[in-house]
Design a protein around this motif. Structure first.
Motif, PDB file in Angstrom:
ATOM      1  N   LYS A  61     -13.879 -40.562   8.125  1.00 39.26           N
ATOM      2  CA  LYS A  61     -14.862 -41.604   8.409  1.00 39.26           C
ATOM      3  C   LYS A  61     -15.334 -41.539   9.860  1.00 39.26           C
ATOM      4  O   LYS A  61     -16.527 -41.677  10.156  1.00 39.26           O
ATOM      5  CB  LYS A  61     -14.238 -42.977   8.125  1.00 39.26           C
ATOM      6  CG  LYS A  61     -15.193 -44.142   8.282  1.00 39.26           C
ATOM      7  CD  LYS A  61     -14.509 -45.451   7.924  1.00 39.26           C
ATOM      8  CE  LYS A  61     -15.467 -46.629   8.099  1.00 39.26           C
ATOM      9  NZ  LYS A  61     -14.798 -47.920   7.782  1.00 39.26           N
ATOM     10  N   TRP A 108     -17.420 -38.115  10.380  1.00 42.24           N
ATOM     11  CA  TRP A 108     -18.676 -37.978   9.609  1.00 42.24           C
ATOM     12  C   TRP A 108     -19.863 -38.588  10.342  1.00 42.24           C
ATOM     13  O   TRP A 108     -21.009 -38.233  10.097  1.00 42.24           O
ATOM     14  CB  TRP A 108     -18.509 -38.601   8.231  1.00 42.24           C
ATOM     15  CG  TRP A 108     -19.292 -37.888   7.179  1.00 42.24           C
ATOM     16  CD1 TRP A 108     -20.479 -38.277   6.616  1.00 42.24           C
ATOM     17  CD2 TRP A 108     -18.961 -36.634   6.547  1.00 42.24           C
ATOM     18  NE1 TRP A 108     -20.898 -37.354   5.683  1.00 42.24           N
ATOM     19  CE2 TRP A 108     -19.988 -36.336   5.624  1.00 42.24           C
ATOM     20  CE3 TRP A 108     -17.893 -35.744   6.686  1.00 42.24           C
ATOM     21  CZ2 TRP A 108     -19.969 -35.186   4.835  1.00 42.24           C
ATOM     22  CZ3 TRP A 108     -17.879 -34.594   5.903  1.00 42.24           C
ATOM     23  CH2 TRP A 108     -18.905 -34.329   5.008  1.00 42.24           C
ATOM     24  N   GLN A 161     -17.673 -30.534  -0.035  1.00 36.68           N
ATOM     25  CA  GLN A 161     -17.405 -31.306  -1.253  1.00 36.68           C
ATOM     26  C   GLN A 161     -16.251 -30.692  -2.043  1.00 36.68           C
ATOM     27  O   GLN A 161     -15.404 -31.411  -2.602  1.00 36.68           O
ATOM     28  CB  GLN A 161     -18.663 -31.356  -2.117  1.00 36.68           C
ATOM     29  CG  GLN A 161     -18.549 -32.259  -3.344  1.00 36.68           C
ATOM     30  CD  GLN A 161     -18.498 -33.737  -2.966  1.00 36.68           C
ATOM     31  OE1 GLN A 161     -19.467 -34.288  -2.473  1.00 36.68           O
ATOM     32  NE2 GLN A 161     -17.346 -34.368  -3.202  1.00 36.68           N
ATOM     33  N   PRO A 181     -17.970 -39.378   2.811  1.00 32.79           N
ATOM     34  CA  PRO A 181     -18.570 -40.602   3.368  1.00 32.79           C
ATOM     35  C   PRO A 181     -20.092 -40.575   3.294  1.00 32.79           C
ATOM     36  O   PRO A 181     -20.716 -39.511   3.187  1.00 32.79           O
ATOM     37  CB  PRO A 181     -18.110 -40.576   4.840  1.00 32.79           C
ATOM     38  CG  PRO A 181     -16.944 -39.662   4.872  1.00 32.79           C
ATOM     39  CD  PRO A 181     -17.203 -38.633   3.818  1.00 32.79           C
ATOM     40  N   GLN A 182     -20.678 -41.752   3.383  1.00 30.48           N
ATOM     41  CA  GLN A 182     -22.134 -41.862   3.455  1.00 30.48           C
ATOM     42  C   GLN A 182     -22.603 -41.446   4.842  1.00 30.48           C
ATOM     43  O   GLN A 182     -21.901 -41.647   5.826  1.00 30.48           O
ATOM     44  CB  GLN A 182     -22.563 -43.307   3.188  1.00 30.48           C
ATOM     45  CG  GLN A 182     -22.292 -43.786   1.780  1.00 30.48           C
ATOM     46  CD  GLN A 182     -23.148 -43.074   0.741  1.00 30.48           C
ATOM     47  OE1 GLN A 182     -24.348 -42.912   0.953  1.00 30.48           O
ATOM     48  NE2 GLN A 182     -22.539 -42.637  -0.349  1.00 30.48           N
ATOM     49  N   GLU A 183     -23.796 -40.873   4.906  1.00 31.89           N
ATOM     50  CA  GLU A 183     -24.353 -40.482   6.200  1.00 31.89           C
ATOM     51  C   GLU A 183     -24.799 -41.716   6.973  1.00 31.89           C
ATOM     52  O   GLU A 183     -25.457 -42.597   6.412  1.00 31.89           O
ATOM     53  CB  GLU A 183     -25.523 -39.531   5.989  1.00 31.89           C
ATOM     54  CG  GLU A 183     -26.124 -39.029   7.290  1.00 31.89           C
ATOM     55  CD  GLU A 183     -27.172 -37.956   7.036  1.00 31.89           C
ATOM     56  OE1 GLU A 183     -27.035 -37.213   6.049  1.00 31.89           O
ATOM     57  OE2 GLU A 183     -28.118 -37.867   7.843  1.00 31.89           O
ATOM     58  N   ALA A 184     -24.444 -41.780   8.249  1.00 35.82           N
ATOM     59  CA  ALA A 184     -24.791 -42.928   9.085  1.00 35.82           C
ATOM     60  C   ALA A 184     -26.145 -42.702   9.760  1.00 35.82           C
ATOM     61  O   ALA A 184     -26.638 -41.573   9.838  1.00 35.82           O
ATOM     62  CB  ALA A 184     -23.733 -43.149  10.151  1.00 35.82           C
TER      63      ALA A 184
END
Length: 259
Positions: free
Chosen positions: A171, A174, A211, A222-225
């Motif tokens: 987290k 990323w 992946q 995680p989602q891209e920030a």
């Protein structure tokens, strides 16, 4: 105190320094693990990966110094130790503090996967010297990716504590992932000349390989920030000054010193 050198920021030099500086600074961070890894074998492995990265950095800095020209060629030591912070172009990801072991292996996996894909493309570079460097480096990067990826799987699929730490590291790291694939005029010039790929072209294969590792570890990607780091542009985090102070102290204090 030895003064800083003046860098000729051509697109070609910046492109090569982005790779060389990323290798150099990550090697410095990995060197901090010497004597602190969880097991002796890993202590040696991380030191060996650091040495491989130093070798890759040396080759690229030497070549960049020749291309930089301006009638005053800079050697690898000058480029490694006598630049100001804004003249380093490494990814912000590699300058972050050492962290715990989970942080180190997740970071190593992210960077090794990028470097493997990059070296594979650079092996066909229009610059024969870069192609030769890439031909050797890609073999090392494959090993680095396999080794660190195996640790991510082991920790993610390990104890509750190792999984918690690996998820936390993923987290944290990323946040800096988008910078790996940000494209700009430097990338476009390298792509147009055949020197190397625009890093944006590596995004999809990188995500695919990451992946696979995360799936094997039972970890979610995680989602891209929205956050964007800018180390590749020479604008660094607050950690860069500290690592440069440590790296440059001897050469700045005792110019031309050798072991």
């Amino acid at each position: 105190m030895q003064a800083s050198i003046e860098l000729n920021r051509t697109p070609t030099v910046q492109y090569l320094l982005r790779i060389g500086d990323t290798c150099l600074v990550l090697a410095q961070r990995l060197g901090e693990w010497c004597g602190h890894a969880p097991v002796l074998e890993e202590d040696i492995a991380m030191a060996n990966i650091a040495l491989d990265l130093v070798g890759q950095a040396r080759a690229l800095l030497t070549h960049a110094g020749k291309l930089e020209g301006q009638g005053r060629e800079h050697d690898e030591d000058q480029l490694a130790y006598l630049r100001d912070e804004r003249d380093y172009f490494n990814l912000t990801l590699v300058e972050l503090p050492r962290g715990d072991f989970a942080f180190a292996v997740v970071r190593n996996t992210m960077v090794a996967t990028l470097l493997k894909l990059l070296w594979q493309r650079l092996a066909a570079s229009s610059d024969a010297e870069v192609a030769a460097i890439a031909g050797k480096a890609v073999k090392e990067a494959r090993y680095h990716q396999q080794h660190s990826g195996d640790w991510v799987v082991r920790l993610g699929d390990g104890t509750e504590e190792s999984r918690r730490r690996t998820e936390r590291a993923l987290k944290q790291l990323w946040l800096y992932m988008p910078e790996l694939f940000e494209s700009d005029a430097v990338d476009e010039a390298a792509s147009a000349s055949g020197l190397g790929p625009a890093w944006s072209e590596l995004r999809e294969p990188w995500l695919s390989e990451m992946q696979q590792v995360l799936d094997a570890a039972g970890l979610a990607m995680p989602q891209e920030a929205a956050f964007r780091s800018t180390g590749k542009q020479g604008v660094h985090s607050e950690h860069m000054g500290y690592i440069l102070a440590e790296m440059q102290h001897l050469q700045r204090s005792y110019p031309g010193g050798v072991w």
